[in-house]
Design a protein around this motif. Sequence first.
Motif, PDB file in Angstrom:
ATOM      1  N   THR A 286       7.327  22.128   0.739  1.00 51.92           N
ATOM      2  CA  THR A 286       8.758  22.403   0.689  1.00 51.92           C
ATOM      3  C   THR A 286       8.996  23.775   0.085  1.00 51.92           C
ATOM      4  OG1 THR A 286       9.222  20.052   0.388  1.00 51.92           O
ATOM      5  CG2 THR A 286      10.986  21.581  -0.174  1.00 51.92           C
ATOM      6  N   TYR A 287       9.760  24.580   0.780  1.00 53.72           N
ATOM      7  CA  TYR A 287      10.149  25.902   0.287  1.00 53.72           C
ATOM      8  C   TYR A 287      11.644  26.054   0.529  1.00 53.72           C
ATOM      9  CZ  TYR A 287      10.853  30.918   0.140  1.00 53.72           C
ATOM     10  OH  TYR A 287      11.336  32.166  -0.153  1.00 53.72           O
ATOM     11  N   ARG A 288      12.381  26.294  -0.536  1.00 51.70           N
ATOM     12  CA  ARG A 288      13.842  26.430  -0.465  1.00 51.70           C
ATOM     13  C   ARG A 288      14.493  25.267   0.278  1.00 51.70           C
ATOM     14  NH1 ARG A 288      15.493  32.750   0.140  1.00 51.70           N
ATOM     15  NH2 ARG A 288      14.749  33.325  -1.918  1.00 51.70           N
ATOM     16  N   ARG A 289      14.129  24.070  -0.128  1.00 47.28           N
ATOM     17  CA  ARG A 289      14.691  22.819   0.375  1.00 47.28           C
ATOM     18  C   ARG A 289      14.439  22.573   1.858  1.00 47.28           C
ATOM     19  NH1 ARG A 289      19.603  24.007  -3.304  1.00 47.28           N
ATOM     20  NH2 ARG A 289      19.849  25.616  -1.751  1.00 47.28           N
ATOM     21  N   LYS A 290      13.476  23.277   2.440  1.00 47.24           N
ATOM     22  CA  LYS A 290      13.093  23.022   3.825  1.00 47.24           C
ATOM     23  C   LYS A 290      11.622  22.639   3.843  1.00 47.24           C
ATOM     24  CE  LYS A 290      12.897  24.853   8.446  1.00 47.24           C
ATOM     25  NZ  LYS A 290      13.039  25.971   9.339  1.00 47.24           N
ATOM     26  N   ILE A 291      11.293  21.654   4.687  1.00 48.17           N
ATOM     27  CA  ILE A 291       9.914  21.188   4.784  1.00 48.17           C
ATOM     28  C   ILE A 291       9.202  21.951   5.898  1.00 48.17           C
ATOM     29  CG2 ILE A 291       8.425  19.217   5.288  1.00 48.17           C
ATOM     30  CD1 ILE A 291      10.659  17.413   4.188  1.00 48.17           C
ATOM     31  N   TYR A 292       8.021  22.452   5.583  1.00 50.50           N
ATOM     32  CA  TYR A 292       7.184  23.160   6.547  1.00 50.50           C
ATOM     33  C   TYR A 292       5.928  22.336   6.796  1.00 50.50           C
ATOM     34  CZ  TYR A 292      10.287  27.068   5.796  1.00 50.50           C
ATOM     35  OH  TYR A 292      11.406  27.859   5.722  1.00 50.50           O
ATOM     36  N   TYR A 293       5.644  22.084   8.058  1.00 52.32           N
ATOM     37  CA  TYR A 293       4.491  21.270   8.435  1.00 52.32           C
ATOM     38  C   TYR A 293       3.284  22.125   8.814  1.00 52.32           C
ATOM     39  CZ  TYR A 293       7.740  17.440   8.317  1.00 52.32           C
ATOM     40  OH  TYR A 293       8.664  16.516   7.893  1.00 52.32           O
ATOM     41  N   LYS A 294       3.502  23.422   8.951  1.00 47.32           N
ATOM     42  CA  LYS A 294       2.415  24.354   9.235  1.00 47.32           C
ATOM     43  C   LYS A 294       2.784  25.717   8.656  1.00 47.32           C
ATOM     44  CE  LYS A 294       4.106  24.646  13.992  1.00 47.32           C
ATOM     45  NZ  LYS A 294       3.695  24.481  15.373  1.00 47.32           N
ATOM     46  N   CYS A 295       1.898  26.687   8.783  1.00 50.25           N
ATOM     47  CA  CYS A 295       2.134  28.014   8.218  1.00 50.25           C
ATOM     48  C   CYS A 295       3.432  28.590   8.767  1.00 50.25           C
ATOM     49  CB  CYS A 295       0.968  28.941   8.548  1.00 50.25           C
ATOM     50  SG  CYS A 295      -0.584  28.445   7.761  1.00 50.25           S
ATOM     51  N   THR A 296       4.089  29.411   7.966  1.00 50.94           N
ATOM     52  CA  THR A 296       5.369  29.988   8.348  1.00 50.94           C
ATOM     53  C   THR A 296       5.359  31.488   8.088  1.00 50.94           C
ATOM     54  OG1 THR A 296       7.759  29.924   7.993  1.00 50.94           O
ATOM     55  CG2 THR A 296       6.380  29.516   6.070  1.00 50.94           C
ATOM     56  N   SER A 297       6.227  32.208   8.776  1.00 51.28           N
ATOM     57  CA  SER A 297       6.365  33.636   8.542  1.00 51.28           C
ATOM     58  C   SER A 297       7.708  33.952   7.878  1.00 51.28           C
ATOM     59  CB  SER A 297       6.210  34.415   9.849  1.00 51.28           C
ATOM     60  OG  SER A 297       7.177  33.990  10.784  1.00 51.28           O
ATOM     61  N   VAL A 298       8.355  32.966   7.278  1.00 51.84           N
ATOM     62  CA  VAL A 298       9.615  33.181   6.578  1.00 51.84           C
ATOM     63  C   VAL A 298       9.398  34.206   5.464  1.00 51.84           C
ATOM     64  CG1 VAL A 298      11.314  32.088   5.050  1.00 51.84           C
ATOM     65  CG2 VAL A 298      10.551  30.915   7.105  1.00 51.84           C
ATOM     66  N   ASN A 299      10.186  35.253   5.436  1.00 52.23           N
ATOM     67  CA  ASN A 299      10.132  36.333   4.439  1.00 52.23           C
ATOM     68  C   ASN A 299       8.797  37.062   4.422  1.00 52.23           C
ATOM     69  OD1 ASN A 299      12.714  35.671   3.732  1.00 52.23           O
ATOM     70  ND2 ASN A 299      12.126  34.517   1.934  1.00 52.23           N
ATOM     71  N   SER A 300       8.093  37.089   5.515  1.00 57.42           N
ATOM     72  CA  SER A 300       6.797  37.761   5.564  1.00 57.42           C
ATOM     73  C   SER A 300       6.519  38.220   6.983  1.00 57.42           C
ATOM     74  CB  SER A 300       5.697  36.804   5.109  1.00 57.42           C
ATOM     75  OG  SER A 300       4.435  37.421   5.163  1.00 57.42           O
ATOM     76  N   GLU A 301       5.684  39.247   7.104  1.00 57.32           N
ATOM     77  CA  GLU A 301       5.281  39.716   8.423  1.00 57.32           C
ATOM     78  C   GLU A 301       4.104  38.914   8.960  1.00 57.32           C
ATOM     79  OE1 GLU A 301       4.564  43.874   7.994  1.00 57.32           O
ATOM     80  OE2 GLU A 301       6.664  44.298   7.563  1.00 57.32           O
ATOM     81  N   ARG A 302       3.412  38.187   8.094  1.00 55.85           N
ATOM     82  CA  ARG A 302       2.287  37.345   8.496  1.00 55.85           C
ATOM     83  C   ARG A 302       2.540  35.928   8.030  1.00 55.85           C
ATOM     84  NH1 ARG A 302      -2.965  40.296   6.599  1.00 55.85           N
ATOM     85  NH2 ARG A 302      -3.891  38.371   7.305  1.00 55.85           N
ATOM     86  N   GLU A 303       1.887  34.985   8.683  1.00 55.00           N
ATOM     87  CA  GLU A 303       2.081  33.588   8.315  1.00 55.00           C
ATOM     88  C   GLU A 303       1.424  33.283   6.977  1.00 55.00           C
ATOM     89  OE1 GLU A 303       0.813  31.222  11.676  1.00 55.00           O
ATOM     90  OE2 GLU A 303       2.867  31.258  12.424  1.00 55.00           O
ATOM     91  N   TRP A 304       2.090  32.444   6.183  1.00 57.51           N
ATOM     92  CA  TRP A 304       1.612  32.057   4.860  1.00 57.51           C
ATOM     93  C   TRP A 304       1.869  30.578   4.670  1.00 57.51           C
ATOM     94  CZ3 TRP A 304       4.955  30.060   1.161  1.00 57.51           C
ATOM     95  CH2 TRP A 304       6.320  30.160   1.454  1.00 57.51           C
ATOM     96  N   CYS A 305       1.256  30.027   3.632  1.00 56.12           N
ATOM     97  CA  CYS A 305       1.492  28.627   3.278  1.00 56.12           C
ATOM     98  C   CYS A 305       1.497  28.494   1.765  1.00 56.12           C
ATOM     99  CB  CYS A 305       0.419  27.720   3.880  1.00 56.12           C
ATOM    100  SG  CYS A 305      -1.223  27.997   3.191  1.00 56.12           S
ATOM    101  N   SER A 306       2.084  27.431   1.307  1.00 60.61           N
ATOM    102  CA  SER A 306       2.099  27.122  -0.120  1.00 60.61           C
ATOM    103  C   SER A 306       0.825  26.374  -0.476  1.00 60.61           C
ATOM    104  CB  SER A 306       3.316  26.261  -0.453  1.00 60.61           C
ATOM    105  OG  SER A 306       3.280  25.854  -1.803  1.00 60.61           O
TER     106      SER A 306
END
Length: 152
Positions: free
Chosen positions: A68-88
């Motif tokens: 969970t990042y900023r109250r949204k659930i991510y099921y795989k890597c994301t590129s939110v706020n980044s030029e490359r995909e990242w994960c928690s």
Amino acid sequence: MAPRLGLFLIWAGVPVFLQLHPVNGDEPPPYVYNLPETPTTTSSYTIPGFQVEKPHEDDSPPCAFPFTYRRKIYYKCTSVNSEREWCSLDEDYVGRWKICSDGDRPKCHFPFIYRDKRYFRCTTEGSAYGLAWCSLTEYFEREYAWQYCDRY
């Protein structure tokens, strides 16, 4: 200080493009060009007469899927706020993250339900390109989180 300087330069007729990054502990990686590459370790092997270093990514900590990042659930890597995909690295993002590599993919959820049918392995049912896919959650129609199976 920088905004005043920027305003002065704009007023003086000089175009200015400032890239200011927010400084907030709640932010994921700001932009990739400021970040080191994914940490790798090296193992060596020998070719007669030469010592060769071979990189590998075995020591990288695993992604925490889903996270969970900023109250949204991510099921795989994301590129939110980044030029490359990242994960928690934590189920609830607390500032620990990494740039995703090919080995950082979520596991398929088996069995999963799609169109009221239970699947125990990847399927091509409903695939626009005929490629096998799987759901990342138990009920596909709830979150629509999926990935191709053949891609990896």
